[in-house]
Design a protein around this motif. Structure first.
Motif, PDB file in Angstrom:
ATOM      1  N   PRO A 228     -15.552   7.522 -18.047  1.00 19.35           N
ATOM      2  CA  PRO A 228     -15.848   8.166 -16.764  1.00 19.35           C
ATOM      3  C   PRO A 228     -14.624   8.433 -15.902  1.00 19.35           C
ATOM      4  N   VAL A 229     -13.442   8.563 -16.494  1.00 19.86           N
ATOM      5  CA  VAL A 229     -12.214   8.695 -15.713  1.00 19.86           C
ATOM      6  C   VAL A 229     -11.395   9.906 -16.161  1.00 19.86           C
ATOM      7  N   GLY A 230     -11.126  10.806 -15.177  1.00 13.93           N
ATOM      8  CA  GLY A 230     -10.141  11.864 -15.357  1.00 13.93           C
ATOM      9  C   GLY A 230      -8.933  11.475 -14.540  1.00 13.93           C
ATOM     10  N   SER A 231      -9.085  11.503 -13.220  1.00 16.96           N
ATOM     11  CA  SER A 231      -8.162  10.918 -12.251  1.00 16.96           C
ATOM     12  C   SER A 231      -6.705  11.226 -12.571  1.00 16.96           C
ATOM     13  N   CYS A 232      -5.913  10.202 -12.857  1.00 18.82           N
ATOM     14  CA  CYS A 232      -4.467  10.353 -13.092  1.00 18.82           C
ATOM     15  C   CYS A 232      -4.091  10.071 -14.544  1.00 18.82           C
ATOM     16  N   THR A 233      -5.092   9.944 -15.413  1.00 19.27           N
ATOM     17  CA  THR A 233      -4.853   9.467 -16.768  1.00 19.27           C
ATOM     18  C   THR A 233      -3.903  10.357 -17.563  1.00 19.27           C
ATOM     19  N   GLU A 234      -4.090  11.668 -17.502  1.00 15.36           N
ATOM     20  CA  GLU A 234      -3.224  12.548 -18.280  1.00 15.36           C
ATOM     21  C   GLU A 234      -1.770  12.425 -17.836  1.00 15.36           C
ATOM     22  N   SER A 235      -1.543  12.311 -16.539  1.00 14.02           N
ATOM     23  CA  SER A 235      -0.182  12.153 -16.028  1.00 14.02           C
ATOM     24  C   SER A 235       0.414  10.821 -16.467  1.00 14.02           C
ATOM     25  N   LEU A 236      -0.394   9.770 -16.473  1.00 13.12           N
ATOM     26  CA  LEU A 236       0.089   8.468 -16.899  1.00 13.12           C
ATOM     27  C   LEU A 236       0.432   8.454 -18.381  1.00 13.12           C
ATOM     28  N   LEU A 237      -0.361   9.144 -19.184  1.00 11.21           N
ATOM     29  CA  LEU A 237      -0.066   9.229 -20.618  1.00 11.21           C
ATOM     30  C   LEU A 237       1.281   9.905 -20.858  1.00 11.21           C
ATOM     31  N   LYS A 238       1.559  10.934 -20.098  1.00 14.92           N
ATOM     32  CA  LYS A 238       2.822  11.652 -20.259  1.00 14.92           C
ATOM     33  C   LYS A 238       3.997  10.852 -19.713  1.00 14.92           C
ATOM     34  N   LYS A 239       3.769  10.120 -18.638  1.00 19.62           N
ATOM     35  CA  LYS A 239       4.841   9.421 -17.944  1.00 19.62           C
ATOM     36  C   LYS A 239       5.229   8.111 -18.613  1.00 19.62           C
ATOM     37  N   SER A 240       4.248   7.401 -19.151  1.00 16.28           N
ATOM     38  CA  SER A 240       4.478   6.039 -19.598  1.00 16.28           C
ATOM     39  C   SER A 240       5.289   5.967 -20.891  1.00 16.28           C
ATOM     40  N   ASP A 241       6.135   4.947 -20.974  1.00 21.22           N
ATOM     41  CA  ASP A 241       6.898   4.692 -22.198  1.00 21.22           C
ATOM     42  C   ASP A 241       6.048   4.048 -23.279  1.00 21.22           C
TER      43      ASP A 241
ATOM     44  N   LEU B 106       2.989  11.989  -7.543  1.00 19.20           N
ATOM     45  CA  LEU B 106       3.783  10.886  -7.014  1.00 19.20           C
ATOM     46  C   LEU B 106       4.168   9.905  -8.117  1.00 19.20           C
ATOM     47  N   LEU B 107       3.227   9.654  -9.038  1.00 23.74           N
ATOM     48  CA  LEU B 107       3.534   8.804 -10.185  1.00 23.74           C
ATOM     49  C   LEU B 107       4.651   9.418 -11.025  1.00 23.74           C
ATOM     50  N   THR B 108       4.559  10.716 -11.224  1.00 22.83           N
ATOM     51  CA  THR B 108       5.546  11.410 -12.057  1.00 22.83           C
ATOM     52  C   THR B 108       6.923  11.417 -11.411  1.00 22.83           C
ATOM     53  N   GLN B 109       6.964  11.632 -10.098  1.00 22.56           N
ATOM     54  CA  GLN B 109       8.241  11.818  -9.413  1.00 22.56           C
ATOM     55  C   GLN B 109       8.901  10.523  -8.949  1.00 22.56           C
TER      56      GLN B 109
ATOM     57  N   TYR C 288       0.852  -1.190   0.000  1.00 22.89           N
ATOM     58  CA  TYR C 288       0.000   0.000   0.000  1.00 22.89           C
ATOM     59  C   TYR C 288       0.888   1.240   0.000  1.00 22.89           C
ATOM     60  N   LEU C 289       0.500   2.238  -0.791  1.00 23.24           N
ATOM     61  CA  LEU C 289       1.253   3.482  -0.906  1.00 23.24           C
ATOM     62  C   LEU C 289       0.466   4.605  -0.236  1.00 23.24           C
ATOM     63  N   PRO C 290       0.859   5.055   0.962  1.00 21.73           N
ATOM     64  CA  PRO C 290       0.127   6.138   1.634  1.00 21.73           C
ATOM     65  C   PRO C 290       0.145   7.415   0.801  1.00 21.73           C
ATOM     66  N   CYS C 291      -1.010   8.059   0.701  1.00 20.42           N
ATOM     67  CA  CYS C 291      -1.095   9.264  -0.122  1.00 20.42           C
ATOM     68  C   CYS C 291      -2.437   9.953   0.081  1.00 20.42           C
ATOM     69  N   TYR C 292      -2.488  11.225  -0.293  1.00 19.22           N
ATOM     70  CA  TYR C 292      -3.744  11.885  -0.599  1.00 19.22           C
ATOM     71  C   TYR C 292      -4.015  11.610  -2.070  1.00 19.22           C
ATOM     72  N   TYR C 293      -5.254  11.330  -2.413  1.00 16.63           N
ATOM     73  CA  TYR C 293      -5.582  11.013  -3.812  1.00 16.63           C
ATOM     74  C   TYR C 293      -5.135  12.146  -4.745  1.00 16.63           C
ATOM     75  N   ARG C 294      -5.277  13.386  -4.298  1.00 18.31           N
ATOM     76  CA  ARG C 294      -4.912  14.512  -5.162  1.00 18.31           C
ATOM     77  C   ARG C 294      -3.437  14.490  -5.551  1.00 18.31           C
ATOM     78  N   ASP C 295      -2.593  13.827  -4.742  1.00 18.92           N
ATOM     79  CA  ASP C 295      -1.151  13.818  -4.977  1.00 18.92           C
ATOM     80  C   ASP C 295      -0.685  12.674  -5.870  1.00 18.92           C
ATOM     81  N   VAL C 296      -1.550  11.727  -6.184  1.00 18.82           N
ATOM     82  CA  VAL C 296      -1.109  10.550  -6.929  1.00 18.82           C
ATOM     83  C   VAL C 296      -0.492  10.908  -8.286  1.00 18.82           C
TER      84      VAL C 296
END
Length: 433
Positions: free
Chosen positions: A138-151, A111-114, A100-108
């Protein structure tokens, strides 16, 4: 001339072939709930069992169906890491073979990026449009960050996914591989409508003025609140999770979003769950599915006057410390967005934050209001942020109150069977004299 359809056909594959492209040592991610391609993960597990790949890490948010990396027989070769746990991740974390990764959801997203390497991003999307874009529904969430981060980006194209007009998109040119597979989208388990939930829902609904902007959590009490709010008018929605009950509020006219100073006239959420939600957001320009780093930002929430947040808890102590994510030391879920919305609501002009729960648990044998949190309990919302606590016996205002005032107020809304014991414990600790 190459067309989007040509590119689509060239990248189209089968689920098994996509799974065969995943390599040992990779770190893989999916976003929340309906974005998880469950079948692909089971294909990866089969490759691990056959010894074809090893040492995979998978990051998830809110698993809603069984996943192989939260099962003990996978060992360290296919390991799950959870930002917010459903039943599978919860069991794995407590048994010692999940993380489990402790976090506030807003920070995910940050955290994924860093801190997280993302070799592959897996997602479930709507069919491609004429311009070559897929919607994440139905998903905004972390998707844009994942698109930028992922290879690499791999997509399951599912015709059951609604097309959100105001939400993240991915173009076919950004996609490394895709497969077509129809599957039902996840929904929240049905809640039991009972008199206790209706009582608490009614008490909280009375505190929500016309024109307020609201955020509601999950469960029987938030659902009861949506039912009690149908006679209100000019409500707004700026919420982490969009539910079927909230769609009912929009359709009956209680929610108009016209009084919101931000995104006026629009419903804002970071993800949605429910068949009514999926139907409502399909090609609907009145709904925005935005990144959680924005939706759950307390500073953004606070810009809405009369903002009211409602979230649940497992237990609350005399200080007002809220535990919403563990049973003693046993992991249950995660902090999620509770603290984000509590802080935003209390900073809003005229805003209020409510933590709601039945006064007892385990068939009335345990009080949820306690003198001290259970040993090992995790604090989800601090004593410095807590505002109102509500049970079926009333509402206690804690913010701005002393320890003794908080204690009296909480004892007043505890179940009568436990009030004498709670008073005794408060006097024993010299909180009450």
């Amino acid at each position: 001339m190459n067309t989007h359809q040509d590119t689509y056909r060239r990248k189209l594959s089968s689920r098994a072939r996509i799974a065969s492209r995943i390599r040992s040592g990779w770190s893989c991610c999916s976003d929340i709930a309906s974005s998880v391609p469950y079948g692909l993960y089971w294909d990866l597990a089969e490759r691990v069992r056959r010894g074809q790949i090893e040492d995979l890490r998978v990051y998830t948010i809110m698993d809603m169906s069984p996943l192989p990396f939260y099962q003990e027989d996978m060992g360290a070769q296919l390991k799950g890491f959870s930002w917010f746990s459903g039943a599978g991740a919860r069991g794995a974390v407590n048994a010692g073979f999940g993380e489990y990764l402790p976090c506030y959801y807003r920070d995910v997203p940050a955290l994924l990026t860093q801190y997280t390497r993302v070799d592959a991003f897996f997602a479930v999307v709507s069919p491609m449009d004429e311009q070559g874009y897929f919607s994440f529904g139905p998903v905004g969430s972390c998707t844009e960050s994942l698109l930028k981060k992922s290879d690499r980006v791999f997509l399951q194209v599912n015709h059951n996914v609604p097309r959100a007009l105001r939400g993240p998109l991915v173009h076919i040119s950004q996609v490394d591989g895709l497969w077509e597979e129809a599957a039902p989208l996840p929904t929240l388990p049905p809640v039991s409508h009972n008199a206790l939930s209706a009582t608490i829902g009614g008490l909280v609904a009375e505190e929500i003025p016309n024109g307020a902007t609201i955020q509601l959590g999950v469960g029987a009490i938030p659902e009861a609140i949506t039912e009690a709010l149908r006679s209100k008018h000019d409500l707004g929605l700026h919420t982490e999770l969009l539910t079927d009950g909230m769609v009912d509020l929009i359709r009956c006219g209680a929610v108009t979003n016209e009084k919101k100073p931000l995104h006026t006239g629009l419903t804002v959420a970071t993800f949605g769950l429910g068949q009514k939600v999926y139907s409502y957001i399909h090609e609907n320009p009145a709904v925005e599915l935005l990144p959680v780093s924005y939706v759950n930002d307390p500073a953004i929430i606070a810009r809405h006057p009369d903002f009211v947040s409602v979230n649940a808890a497992l237990e609350v102590d005399f200080w007002g410390q809220v535990c919403a994510e563990s049973m003693g030391p046993a992991h249950v879920s995660g902090t999620g967005g509770q603290s984000d919305f509590v802080r935003g609501a209390i900073s809003s002009k005229g805003g209020k934050s409510f933590i709601v729960f039945p006064s007892t648990a385990r068939n009335g044998t345990v009080s949820r209001i306690v003198s001290q949190l259970s040993p090992g309990a995790v604090v989800s919302t601090s004593k410095n942020d807590v505002d109102y606590i509500a049970t079926e016996y009333g509402i206690a205002k804690l913010r701005g109150q002393s320890l003794s005032q908080r204690t009296r107020a909480l004892i007043g809304i505890a179940h009568p069977n436990f009030r004498d014991q709670l008073t005794f414990e408060a006097k024993k600790r010299n909180i009450l004299v």
